[in-house]
Design a protein around this motif. Structure first.
Motif: not given
Lengths: 358, 358
Positions: A347-358
């Motif tokens: 359950g530990l946060v290790v990263g994220e999903i994010r927009i690099a170019r929309a």
């Protein structure tokens, strides 16, 4: 570096890039969604999308939007429209929840399973009429509860069972043999493919038909065409007149019962719930997603090139925000979808999903 | 088209492409694995890989092989080497199956679970010492049987439980507190990171450390460096001398017990079984994979850019075939991995996964 022929290095580079793009050397016109772990980008998704208005204009896009792409489960609203337009939903007194479920990729929660069984019963069919194959409920607590009660998943738990119940009802309504309803030449499928073609305003010869994960035919169409279809939901009278009432009922059922279109903690359910009737959303397998801004008259269709669904919600929420469909208050409720956190098994946060170019 | 300045159009185009590549405009040097459905390519995976020999030469590659990429579970053979080199495996009389399991991403089958519990018992620790988090056994029949017996998955069913048991044994052996063994500054992890650095011949300052799915630190290194590490397994004397015996024992354990390194119908298990000691294979999450041709002295490390594991087996088998590691007879036994079929929930073949560019 000094200029060459009086032209700066940056300008040379830019001219070269434009030429290379013209000649088709440069991949990477797609949007990019990246997945981080610690300080690094660990994985990356390329995404094509088309955002269109109800007049058929493409407002924004990335990647090749004229290539044929299978709609997968994003075709379900069209299939549900065929079922309703045929008169089958009225003949068997389908409730609005049942109409929503016929357009659903449901999570196999108890209410979804009961609703699918109810549809079959109303059409006079046994549970064994379903030929979609079995898989465990997408909703993990429901899957666990099923196994812990000593049962194995059945076809009714398949996320497509509502759609199959709808198609079976259509077959019974038309007097055709429900057995064999998976085949592309079964009268129910022929009718559905014809409805899809007319709703998308594309002759079948310009589409392609494959086999979906649940066994029925699935159409492939350009992202451009499907985006225009979803944009036109702003006003069902833009479609051939025989479909307008059915489209209104499918839109009303899906937006009134988002919890029957997907399920607990699912993107489509939460997006439609937050948008309170402004947005219709229906994702499909292999990173396909379709949504409609029902008041603005915009349609958005998305295909993650590699088929990974995790890139969908960040891209869709980003585009709906950018084009004024989701305001700050709604975005605040969807923050878990805009930039989802990557967690490990503890359950530990290790990263994220994010927009690099929309 | 007529020549310009006496140079053909094709030559101009080629020169421009080379220049664009030099300037980094052209993505798409990666290998491509495509997923078909019916007549269409539905999804596509870009893959980077490095194939190196034991002298550090890159024999073949695609994409950027000098970028830092997390090894994920492909680091387990290095971690197992640290455990064995420390003396912990001897101190607690670990069997060769137990050494293989400490380098495993096992499927949670009964024998895997029993072996992890045995390792913990030998080190004098309770099952609750495991802090890897719980997930259902990867082996579906084992997961079903677990639930049907009224149990929920525990940490011991986590694919990493053998690695965690090994690290815990290392902690006990060194006299450090097993509690808190997940932290990067715990003595066991400090020792493991140091061993990884020396085995990869890379100072820690040139790597990056993130958190793995199971909670422990995970290193990121270039595909080039890890490919050279796996190539050098042809002769463990190429490593610092204190590691050679441990490396031999880990290689022997993994190749003698491929069924403990992954599980039933898993790629690494089947590849090592078919190769009969010629190949060591260890995949990781997010589309990472490492393999060693133990007689030829070749190392192959692979990263699917989008993290999807389904592209791994086609690419790895293709490269091992092309470079003479897998002959026709072995490839025949691995055909389900070379070009896997895509099936729907009813088991019907609807497409395939295949190499478009290796």
């Amino acid at each position: 570096m000094s200029p060459f022929l009086g032209v700066s290095r940056a300008s040379w580079k830019n001219a070269l890039r434009m030429t290379a793009e013209m000649l088709g050397f440069v991949k990477g016109d797609e949007a990019i969604v990246e997945v981080t772990r610690g300080d690094l980008v660990e994985s990356e998704h390329l995404v094509c999308y088309a955002l269109a208005d109800a007049d058929g204009r493409v407002v924004a896009s990335r990647g090749d939007i004229d290539r044929l792409v299978y709609l997968r489960s994003s075709a379900k609203p069209l299939i549900a429209t065929a079922v309703v337009a045929s008169g089958a939903a009225d003949r068997f007194s389908f409730s609005t929840e049942e109409i929503a479920l016929s357009a659903a990729s449901h999570s196999g929660e108890p209410k979804h399973v009961q609703t699918a069984l109810s549809m079959l019963a109303k059409a006079g069919l046994p549970e064994t009429a379903l030929q979609c194959g079995a898989h465990a409920p997408v909703h993990e607590p429901s899957a666990e509860a099923l196994y812990l009660s000593g049962q194995r998943p059945r076809a009714v738990h398949n996320n497509c069972s509502g759609k199959h119940a709808g198609i079976l009802a259509l077959a019974v309504h038309r007097g055709s043999d429900p057995d064999g309803y998976l085949a592309a030449d079964h009268p129910a499928q022929v009718e559905i493919l014809d409805v899809c073609s007319r709703l998308l305003d594309l002759p079948l010869a310009r589409m392609r038909v494959g086999v979906d994960g649940c066994g029925i035919p699935v159409i492939a169409a350009p992202l451009r065409s499907t985006a225009i279809f979803f944009a036109k939901l702003v006003d069902p009278d833009r479609f051939p007149r025989e479909f307008a009432p059915a489209l209104r009922r499918v839109i009303a059922a899906m937006t009134a019962h988002p919890d029957y279109v997907a399920g607990t903690k699912r993107f489509d359910t939460d997006l439609m719930t937050v948008a309170q009737g402004d947005v219709l959303a229906k994702g499909g397998a292999e990173g396909y997603h379709a949504s409609a801004a029902l008041r603005r008259g915009l349609g958005l269709t998305v295909k993650v090139a590699d088929g990974n669904y995790r890139a969908v919600a960040p891209l869709v929420t980003n585009r709906l925000k950018e084009f004024g469909v989701l305001d700050a208050a709604r975005m605040a409720q969807l923050s878990a979808y805009e930039a989802p956190r990557v967690r490990n098994h503890a359950g530990l946060v290790v990263g994220e999903i994010r927009i690099a170019r929309a």
